[in-house]
Scaffold this active site. Structure first.
Site, PDB file in Angstrom:
ATOM      1  N   LYS A  22      36.482  42.087  22.549  1.00 23.16           N
ATOM      2  CA  LYS A  22      36.941  43.187  23.173  1.00 23.16           C
ATOM      3  C   LYS A  22      38.661  43.007  23.247  1.00 23.16           C
ATOM      4  O   LYS A  22      39.311  43.877  22.721  1.00 23.16           O
ATOM      5  CB  LYS A  22      36.371  43.385  24.660  1.00 23.16           C
ATOM      6  CG  LYS A  22      37.292  44.351  25.419  1.00 23.16           C
ATOM      7  CD  LYS A  22      36.678  44.605  26.639  1.00 23.16           C
ATOM      8  CE  LYS A  22      37.261  43.663  28.072  1.00 23.16           C
ATOM      9  NZ  LYS A  22      38.578  43.872  28.474  1.00 23.16           N
ATOM     10  N   ASN A  23      38.903  41.915  23.815  1.00 20.89           N
ATOM     11  CA  ASN A  23      40.293  41.567  24.181  1.00 20.89           C
ATOM     12  C   ASN A  23      41.330  41.448  23.123  1.00 20.89           C
ATOM     13  O   ASN A  23      42.448  41.729  22.876  1.00 20.89           O
ATOM     14  CB  ASN A  23      40.705  40.627  25.186  1.00 20.89           C
ATOM     15  CG  ASN A  23      39.985  40.972  26.547  1.00 20.89           C
ATOM     16  OD1 ASN A  23      39.985  42.175  26.692  1.00 20.89           O
ATOM     17  ND2 ASN A  23      39.906  40.005  27.204  1.00 20.89           N
ATOM     18  N   CYS A 117      40.066  46.428  35.583  1.00 20.84           N
ATOM     19  CA  CYS A 117      39.248  45.928  36.628  1.00 20.84           C
ATOM     20  C   CYS A 117      40.137  45.543  37.653  1.00 20.84           C
ATOM     21  O   CYS A 117      41.391  45.029  37.555  1.00 20.84           O
ATOM     22  CB  CYS A 117      38.623  44.544  36.197  1.00 20.84           C
ATOM     23  SG  CYS A 117      37.292  44.908  35.104  1.00 20.84           S
ATOM     24  N   ARG A 122      47.965  43.015  39.978  1.00 19.30           N
ATOM     25  CA  ARG A 122      47.958  42.818  38.598  1.00 19.30           C
ATOM     26  C   ARG A 122      49.533  43.024  38.263  1.00 19.30           C
ATOM     27  O   ARG A 122      49.618  44.062  37.570  1.00 19.30           O
ATOM     28  CB  ARG A 122      46.783  43.572  37.816  1.00 19.30           C
ATOM     29  CG  ARG A 122      45.463  43.120  38.298  1.00 19.30           C
ATOM     30  CD  ARG A 122      44.552  43.574  37.184  1.00 19.30           C
ATOM     31  NE  ARG A 122      44.542  43.131  35.915  1.00 19.30           N
ATOM     32  CZ  ARG A 122      43.658  42.978  35.270  1.00 19.30           C
ATOM     33  NH1 ARG A 122      42.485  44.011  35.349  1.00 19.30           N
ATOM     34  NH2 ARG A 122      43.668  42.583  33.713  1.00 19.30           N
ATOM     35  N   ASP A 306      37.063  35.001  32.580  1.00 21.53           N
ATOM     36  CA  ASP A 306      35.945  36.148  32.192  1.00 21.53           C
ATOM     37  C   ASP A 306      34.713  35.597  32.415  1.00 21.53           C
ATOM     38  O   ASP A 306      33.910  36.340  32.066  1.00 21.53           O
ATOM     39  CB  ASP A 306      36.436  36.672  31.069  1.00 21.53           C
ATOM     40  CG  ASP A 306      38.029  37.172  31.316  1.00 21.53           C
ATOM     41  OD1 ASP A 306      38.628  37.647  32.383  1.00 21.53           O
ATOM     42  OD2 ASP A 306      38.812  37.759  30.333  1.00 21.53           O
ATOM     43  N   ARG A 398      32.203  49.022  29.381  1.00 16.63           N
ATOM     44  CA  ARG A 398      33.788  48.889  28.811  1.00 16.63           C
ATOM     45  C   ARG A 398      33.844  47.532  27.796  1.00 16.63           C
ATOM     46  O   ARG A 398      34.682  47.498  26.933  1.00 16.63           O
ATOM     47  CB  ARG A 398      34.727  48.664  30.113  1.00 16.63           C
ATOM     48  CG  ARG A 398      34.819  49.605  30.848  1.00 16.63           C
ATOM     49  CD  ARG A 398      36.112  49.537  31.880  1.00 16.63           C
ATOM     50  NE  ARG A 398      36.983  48.534  31.151  1.00 16.63           N
ATOM     51  CZ  ARG A 398      37.530  47.390  31.857  1.00 16.63           C
ATOM     52  NH1 ARG A 398      37.313  47.324  33.029  1.00 16.63           N
ATOM     53  NH2 ARG A 398      38.452  46.726  31.160  1.00 16.63           N
TER      54      ARG A 398
HETATM   55  N1  EPU Z   1      50.729  37.872  35.878  1.00 17.59           N
HETATM   56  C1  EPU Z   1      51.971  37.768  36.327  1.00 17.59           C
HETATM   57  N2  EPU Z   1      52.695  38.740  35.837  1.00 17.59           N
HETATM   58  C2  EPU Z   1      52.501  39.380  34.635  1.00 17.59           C
HETATM   59  C3  EPU Z   1      51.309  39.322  33.887  1.00 17.59           C
HETATM   60  C4  EPU Z   1      50.402  38.626  34.575  1.00 17.59           C
HETATM   61  O1  EPU Z   1      52.117  37.178  37.370  1.00 17.59           O
HETATM   62  O2  EPU Z   1      53.387  40.110  34.373  1.00 17.59           O
HETATM   63  C5  EPU Z   1      49.501  36.994  36.479  1.00 17.59           C
HETATM   64  C6  EPU Z   1      48.242  37.642  36.808  1.00 17.59           C
HETATM   65  O3  EPU Z   1      48.535  38.182  38.215  1.00 17.59           O
HETATM   66  C7  EPU Z   1      47.317  36.615  36.799  1.00 17.59           C
HETATM   67  C8  EPU Z   1      47.856  35.849  35.534  1.00 17.59           C
HETATM   68  O4  EPU Z   1      49.435  36.136  35.459  1.00 17.59           O
HETATM   69  O5  EPU Z   1      47.387  35.707  37.835  1.00 17.59           O
HETATM   70  C9  EPU Z   1      46.932  35.900  34.307  1.00 17.59           C
HETATM   71  O6  EPU Z   1      47.306  37.474  33.782  1.00 17.59           O
HETATM   72  P1  EPU Z   1      47.045  37.651  32.199  1.00 17.59           P
HETATM   73  O7  EPU Z   1      48.319  38.497  32.154  1.00 17.59           O
HETATM   74  O8  EPU Z   1      46.993  36.587  31.412  1.00 17.59           O
HETATM   75  O9  EPU Z   1      46.120  38.861  32.184  1.00 17.59           O
HETATM   76  P2  EPU Z   1      45.825  40.045  31.522  1.00 17.59           P
HETATM   77  O10 EPU Z   1      46.399  39.891  30.339  1.00 17.59           O
HETATM   78  O11 EPU Z   1      45.939  41.430  32.064  1.00 17.59           O
HETATM   79  C10 EPU Z   1      43.649  39.445  30.091  1.00 17.59           C
HETATM   80  C11 EPU Z   1      42.332  39.820  29.932  1.00 17.59           C
HETATM   81  C12 EPU Z   1      41.590  39.637  30.940  1.00 17.59           C
HETATM   82  C13 EPU Z   1      41.758  38.171  31.489  1.00 17.59           C
HETATM   83  C14 EPU Z   1      43.196  37.513  31.540  1.00 17.59           C
HETATM   84  C15 EPU Z   1      43.101  36.147  32.010  1.00 17.59           C
HETATM   85  C16 EPU Z   1      42.674  41.625  28.148  1.00 17.59           C
HETATM   86  C17 EPU Z   1      42.614  43.062  27.941  1.00 17.59           C
HETATM   87  N3  EPU Z   1      42.414  41.335  29.400  1.00 17.59           N
HETATM   88  O12 EPU Z   1      44.034  40.117  31.050  1.00 17.59           O
HETATM   89  O13 EPU Z   1      40.331  39.840  30.704  1.00 17.59           O
HETATM   90  O14 EPU Z   1      40.883  37.894  32.673  1.00 17.59           O
HETATM   91  O15 EPU Z   1      43.744  38.005  30.542  1.00 17.59           O
HETATM   92  O16 EPU Z   1      42.584  35.350  30.932  1.00 17.59           O
HETATM   93  O17 EPU Z   1      42.997  40.938  27.400  1.00 17.59           O
HETATM   94  C18 EPU Z   1      37.929  40.774  31.016  1.00 17.59           C
HETATM   95  O18 EPU Z   1      37.877  40.694  29.617  1.00 17.59           O
HETATM   96  O19 EPU Z   1      37.114  40.933  31.665  1.00 17.59           O
HETATM   97  C19 EPU Z   1      39.430  40.741  31.548  1.00 17.59           C
HETATM   98  C20 EPU Z   1      39.703  40.850  32.673  1.00 17.59           C
END
Ligand code: EPU
Length: 429
Positions: A22-23, A117, A122, A306, A398
């Site tokens: 997915k990601n 989610c 976030r 995850d 999803r």
């Molecule tokens: N964070 C910040 N600032 C930012 C971005 C992130 O502080 O600008 C923090 C977040 O609050 C969190 C950490 O950094 O504490 C990691 O967030 P990240 O940006 O890595 O998460 P994401 O890109 O929003 C992706 C996956 C998530 C998965 C996370 C962590 C996708 C679409 N989503 O989210 O997947 O939990 O990385 O590995 O790639 C899932 O598939 O169920 C899912 C939630």
């Protein structure tokens, strides 16, 4: 409205095929805005986040043809900037890749705030920091993000304050066609970051270092189309591995990259479960009894956040008290209240869940509070004797391609039922 009904207590036996990740899929699909050409994407999972990503592109003017259930041809030549529909964007977290892609192609981008989610706050400050380092002026107003870089984006130097998957991917996308070279330090190392970089490189980009914490992107003027197959979904694979162990089954999990699953296999082996690693498959055989363990979620190659809700179900069935520390998100224990309905003994203290093993979980009506929480409810339902009903399964859909069909094919008594209104609900039961 639909819900999942499970008559649990049956071991999972046989073999299951893992779908595309997915990601990675959502990142690759949305990054194709940048390509301005025709791409063929293979091994796409059949999940609603992929449908939404394709709908966003279509609404922006892309031409999309489905060539098979898992293959799609996308032509983004005619896409117009600033046209991602708000109601689609807010349905999915990854829709913020539209911003990186538009910025990279048009030098300006605008989109609504992304959904996804609910794990507490976030933030997107690291995405913004990255775009600014590429010369963009970013404003967030009225639920909308705008980024403008007159004359196009230029290479820059970025040090991320924390390793963010989304920000790393977004900056790679925005920088692929920038003037000059971009260096990202403290970059996320997740396999989907590597997959995205591989896809863009197959389209002519010059990205090196993906999979390490320093990524270099030498901007190129134009990209071209390609045919690309998405990597297998390590989180889906982990979910099936845990389901096999939790139901006292033996499952062969096909189409995986075992290396991506090492942190999960290691913890499961520590619990006493037998895992056989083949070239592109894993065989998981349940243990008679499960040892307690302590787990801490971390960015890759650490134990993935995850998989945290799913492994929690296994800890519920282990001998003794385990601890589960959430090291990525502020609030990813909302599902615990649902597991408690099934007899789990879990105490949450800040970012740690203290899990006391119980003899067995008991069937109950529960909710999928988010995607992976929903997967945990499915595993819990498969282990519990009796009938478990899971509501709000749109979260599960999803990210899991035909989870019901795949589980049925390996012996689970699981089905989806419609609940159009209370009257029909009574009849279905
Ligand atoms: N964070 C910040 N600032 C930012 C971005 C992130 O502080 O600008 C923090 C977040 O609050 C969190 C950490 O950094 O504490 C990691 O967030 P990240 O940006 O890595 O998460 P994401 O890109 O929003 C992706 C996956 C998530 C998965 C996370 C962590 C996708 C679409 N989503 O989210 O997947 O939990 O990385 O590995 O790639 C899932 O598939 O169920 C899912 C939630």
């Amino acid at each position: 409205m639909e819900k999942i009904v499970i008559n649990g207590g049956k071991p999972l036996m046989g073999a299951v095929e893992i779908s595309g990740m997915k990601n990675a899929a959502v990142a690759v699909i949305l990054s194709s805005i940048l390509i301005e050409d025709r791409c063929v994407l293979e091994n796409l999972p059949n999940i609603s986040d992929v449908t939404i990503s394709l709908d966003i592109l279509r609404a922006m003017g892309a031409n999309i043809r489905r060539l098979s259930p898992t293959t799609v041809e996308i032509d983004t030549t005619a896409i117009m900037g600033g046209s991602a529909p708000y109601d689609l964007v807010r349905k999915m977290r990854a829709s913020y890749y539209v911003i990186g892609a538009e910025l990279g192609r048009f030098g300006r981008a605008s989109a609504g705030f992304p959904g996804g989610c609910d794990f507490g706050v976030r933030p997107i400050d690291q995405h913004i920091k990255g775009f600014e380092a590429l010369g963009a002026v970013v404003t967030v107003d009225n639920g909308c993000i705008e980024a403008v870089s007159p004359g196009g984006v230029r290479g820059g130097q970025i040090y991320f304050d924390n390793s963010s998957v989304g920000a790393t991917i977004n900056v790679i996308i925005a920088a692929a066609r920038a003037k000059g070279t971009t260096v990202i330090e403290n970059a996320a190392r997740e396999p989907h970051v590597v997959d995205l970089a591989n896809f863009l490189n197959a389209c002519g980009a010059k990205i090196t270092g993906a999979g390490t914490d320093v990524i270099k992107i030498k901007g190129v003027e134009k990209l071209h189309g390609c045919t690309y197959a998405i990597i297998p979904d390590m989180i889906e694979a982990a979910t099936f591995m845990i389901a096999a162990a939790a139901t006292h089954g033996t499952l062969r999990i096909n189409n995986v990259i075992p290396k991506h699953l090492e942190s999960i296999s290691a913890k499961m082996e520590e619990m006493g479960i037998t895992i056989e690693e083949l070239d592109d498959a894993m065989i998981v055989s349940a243990a008679e009894t499960l040892n307690r363990v302590n787990i801490r979620t971390l960015p890759y190659p650490g134990f993935p956040t995850d998989v945290q809700p799913q492994i929690c179900v296994l800890l519920c069935l282990a001998n003794g008290v385990s601890t589960l520390y959430e090291g990525v998100w502020d609030n990813r224990f909302r599902y615990v209240e649902e597991l408690k309905r099934m007899g789990a003994k879990i105490k949450v203290d800040g970012k740690t869940a203290i899990v006391e093993g119980v003899e067995a979980l008991s069937a109950a009506p529960v909710r999928a509070v988010d995607l992976r929480a929903g997967a945990a409810m499915v595993i819990a339902g498969l282990t519990a004797n009796g009938r478990t009903e899971i509501e709000e399964i749109q979260h599960i859909e999803r990210g899991y391609d035909d989870i019901v069909g795949k589980l049925r094919s390996v012996g689970a008594d699981i089905r989806k039922i419609n609940i159009p209104d209370p009257y029909f609900y009574e009849k279905a039961n």
